[in-house]
Scaffold this active site. Sequence first.
Site, PDB file in Angstrom:
ATOM      1  N   ASN A  15     107.090 -21.859  45.915  1.00 23.25           N
ATOM      2  CA  ASN A  15     107.503 -23.155  45.149  1.00 23.25           C
ATOM      3  C   ASN A  15     106.603 -23.469  44.302  1.00 23.25           C
ATOM      4  OD1 ASN A  15     109.233 -24.399  48.121  1.00 23.25           O
ATOM      5  ND2 ASN A  15     110.164 -23.157  46.536  1.00 23.25           N
ATOM      6  N   GLU A  81     118.804 -17.797  51.140  1.00 22.82           N
ATOM      7  CA  GLU A  81     118.815 -18.285  49.710  1.00 22.82           C
ATOM      8  C   GLU A  81     119.704 -17.255  48.848  1.00 22.82           C
ATOM      9  OE1 GLU A  81     119.251 -20.423  47.897  1.00 22.82           O
ATOM     10  OE2 GLU A  81     117.687 -21.245  47.127  1.00 22.82           O
ATOM     11  N   HIS A 150     118.038 -23.822  52.233  1.00 19.09           N
ATOM     12  CA  HIS A 150     117.404 -23.439  51.030  1.00 19.09           C
ATOM     13  C   HIS A 150     118.053 -24.359  49.989  1.00 19.09           C
ATOM     14  CE1 HIS A 150     115.310 -19.738  52.634  1.00 19.09           C
ATOM     15  NE2 HIS A 150     116.467 -19.948  53.406  1.00 19.09           N
TER      16      HIS A 150
HETATM   17  O1  F6P Z   1     112.942 -21.975  43.528  1.00 17.02           O
HETATM   18  C1  F6P Z   1     113.500 -22.091  44.780  1.00 17.02           C
HETATM   19  C2  F6P Z   1     114.829 -21.500  44.994  1.00 17.02           C
HETATM   20  O2  F6P Z   1     115.121 -21.686  46.378  1.00 17.02           O
HETATM   21  C3  F6P Z   1     114.887 -19.971  44.508  1.00 17.02           C
HETATM   22  O3  F6P Z   1     114.557 -19.149  45.687  1.00 17.02           O
HETATM   23  C4  F6P Z   1     116.313 -19.727  44.025  1.00 17.02           C
HETATM   24  O4  F6P Z   1     116.653 -18.814  43.354  1.00 17.02           O
HETATM   25  C5  F6P Z   1     116.498 -21.087  43.393  1.00 17.02           C
HETATM   26  O5  F6P Z   1     115.813 -22.193  44.255  1.00 17.02           O
HETATM   27  C6  F6P Z   1     117.750 -21.835  43.284  1.00 17.02           C
HETATM   28  O6  F6P Z   1     117.832 -22.677  42.449  1.00 17.02           O
HETATM   29  P1  F6P Z   1     118.414 -22.643  41.003  1.00 17.02           P
HETATM   30  O7  F6P Z   1     119.830 -22.318  41.133  1.00 17.02           O
HETATM   31  O8  F6P Z   1     118.404 -24.097  40.675  1.00 17.02           O
HETATM   32  O9  F6P Z   1     117.501 -21.653  40.138  1.00 17.02           O
END
Ligand code: F6P
Length: 198
Positions: A15, A81, A150
């Site tokens: 992050n 995730e 997530h």
């Molecule tokens: O950045 C953290 C996270 O959990 C990533 O692992 C994932 O790809 C993303 O967020 C999903 O969020 P977005 O769809 O906004 O990219």
Amino acid sequence: VRNLYLARHGQTEYNVMDRIGGDSSLTELGHRQASCLGEYLKNYDINYVFTSKKRRSKQTAQYVVDQMENCTVIPLPEFDEINAGVCEDMMYSEIKEKYPEIARDRSYDKYGYIYPEGEGYVTLKERVDRGLKKALFLSGNAERVLIVGHQAINRMILSHFLFRRQEDVPYILVPQNSLFHIISTQQKKLFELVKFMD
Ligand code: F6P
């Protein structure tokens, strides 16, 4: 389940670097956030905690479990995730540079966009619904259940209970210092957003 608590894992190494996917661990701040989540929930008797198979989700959940007398933890791969395929482990800025067409196409239709060799919100829905069904079945008529998910996963779970236009779902804010408390019965649905840390 009468009370469903939905939290996101605490801040991770990835992050901080703005990297997506992977399986990194909580940072110091992430540990503090998880600890505050545990502190807040210790006033409630959580019967089941569902996590993903990822380290960050399990590490966060442990702080809650440590506060409970009798709590079952069940990791479900359905809550992992979103799989970003060829973009896994990359920074958003790297994606823009290396795969400008991915960054562009995803920004046009974030819900419908499917990462090459990976998933999209549109395909995630089926997996998350399956996970929810499993979790609700396994926890039976438990009073209080927590899911430590997530960002994308929690957006999908929220949209399951709270009607959102599809195109808005990938933009729902999922902070790491707050949890959603959902009471859902046939007659009513109540949502509470609780900030457990500043
Ligand atoms: O950045 C953290 C996270 O959990 C990533 O692992 C994932 O790809 C993303 O967020 C999903 O969020 P977005 O769809 O906004 O990219």
